[in-house]
Design an enzyme around this catalytic site. Structure first.
Site, mmCIF file in Angstrom:
data_model
loop_
_atom_site.group_PDB
_atom_site.id
_atom_site.type_symbol
_atom_site.label_atom_id
_atom_site.label_comp_id
_atom_site.label_asym_id
_atom_site.label_seq_id
_atom_site.Cartn_x
_atom_site.Cartn_y
_atom_site.Cartn_z
ATOM 1 N N GLN A 1 0.813 -1.222 0.000
ATOM 2 C CA GLN A 1 0.000 0.000 0.000
ATOM 3 C C GLN A 1 0.841 1.265 0.000
ATOM 4 O OE1 GLN A 1 -2.722 -1.526 3.331
ATOM 5 N NE2 GLN A 1 -4.099 -0.261 2.086
ATOM 6 N N CYS B 1 -11.067 0.279 3.103
ATOM 7 C CA CYS B 1 -9.644 0.089 2.802
ATOM 8 C C CYS B 1 -9.023 1.440 2.468
ATOM 9 C CB CYS B 1 -9.488 -0.871 1.630
ATOM 10 S SG CYS B 1 -7.775 -1.172 1.143
ATOM 11 N N HIS C 1 -3.893 -8.373 1.228
ATOM 12 C CA HIS C 1 -3.130 -7.385 0.453
ATOM 13 C C HIS C 1 -1.819 -7.978 -0.051
ATOM 14 C CE1 HIS C 1 -5.098 -3.524 0.340
ATOM 15 N NE2 HIS C 1 -5.317 -3.503 1.636
ATOM 16 N N HIS D 1 -7.589 -9.125 6.202
ATOM 17 C CA HIS D 1 -7.554 -8.008 5.259
ATOM 18 C C HIS D 1 -6.111 -7.681 4.858
ATOM 19 C CE1 HIS D 1 -9.241 -3.991 3.825
ATOM 20 N NE2 HIS D 1 -7.933 -3.785 3.796
ATOM 21 N N GLU D 2 -5.229 -7.554 5.850
ATOM 22 C CA GLU D 2 -3.850 -7.161 5.551
ATOM 23 C C GLU D 2 -3.083 -8.281 4.859
ATOM 24 O OE1 GLU D 2 -3.203 -4.127 5.673
ATOM 25 O OE2 GLU D 2 -4.978 -3.609 6.868
#
Length: 215
Positions: A69, A122, A168, A164-165
């Site tokens: 990110q 997000c 990614h 979620h992380e």
């Protein structure tokens, strides 16, 4: 040995003023599996990167941030959640405070139990939220920033953050798992308040989608 090209990239990134810019959906770095952390960065540079991620996460603000990110294709994430929510929300979502922690090369697997669905957002998809069904309990395996093994079962909202992380780092965005009929704009107070209930039951009824059994 550290990878010169990746080291140079991270050094260049960290030369910027903090917080670092967050990469938005549409950038290929968010759609490619990240490389395992395996000595590409010196310990000193890795520590500086973690601190920059911590500052960027806090300023966003968010409860987790994965290295892709900020444009770094490494399997590295940071999480932290003060969980400043009402008791009603805490009870419904299993949202409890999480201290700052670093996850190196994390993976997760279902640890038994049901799927639960809640609205999720997000930092790389600003202005929107959608309902995502995830495992209520997962087994997290990773290393911490000192190379110590992490092997634990997490549940509730912390399990959602972990999933979620880690997603990614696999090139997956939450929208890939979302119930798209639930997609809502969050840039107006009206939209935020409409679906601010502890659970998405009202949204499911009014927007016409199905929640997992037990939600």
């Amino acid at each position: 040995m550290p990878s010169t090209s990746l080291s140079d990239h991270v050094e260049s990134l960290l030369a910027r003023e903090l917080p670092l810019p967050i990469v938005a959906a549409g950038d290929p770095v968010l759609r490619r599996p990240a490389e395992p952390v395996d000595g590409q960065l010196s310990d000193e540079l890795l520590g500086r990167l973690v601190e920059a991620m911590r500052v960027t996460m806090h300023k966003a603000p968010g409860v987790g941030l994965a290295a892709p990110q900020i444009g770094v294709p490494l399997r590295l994430a940071v999480i932290e959640d003060a969980a400043t929510v009402s008791e009603e929300v805490r009870a419904a979502r299993g949202r409890v405070p999480q201290p700052f922690r670093v996850l190196v090369n994390p993976s997760y697997e279902d640890a038994g139990g049901r799927h639960v669905a809640f609205y999720e957002g997000c930092l790389s998809v600003p202005g929107y939220q959608a309902v995502v069904a995830r495992h209520e309990r997962v087994r997290l395996r990773a290393l911490d920033e000192r190379g110590r093994a992490v092997d634990e079962v997490v549940s509730g909202w912390p399990a959602r953050i972990v999933q979620h992380e880690t997603d990614h780092l696999n090139g997956t965005l939450y929208l890939d798992r979302a119930e798209l009929r639930s997609l809502s704009h969050t840039l107006t107070q009206e939209a935020v308040e409409r679906w601010a209930q502890p659970t998405p039951e009202l949204a499911a009824r009014e927007l016409g989608f199905t929640l997992p059994e037990g939600d």
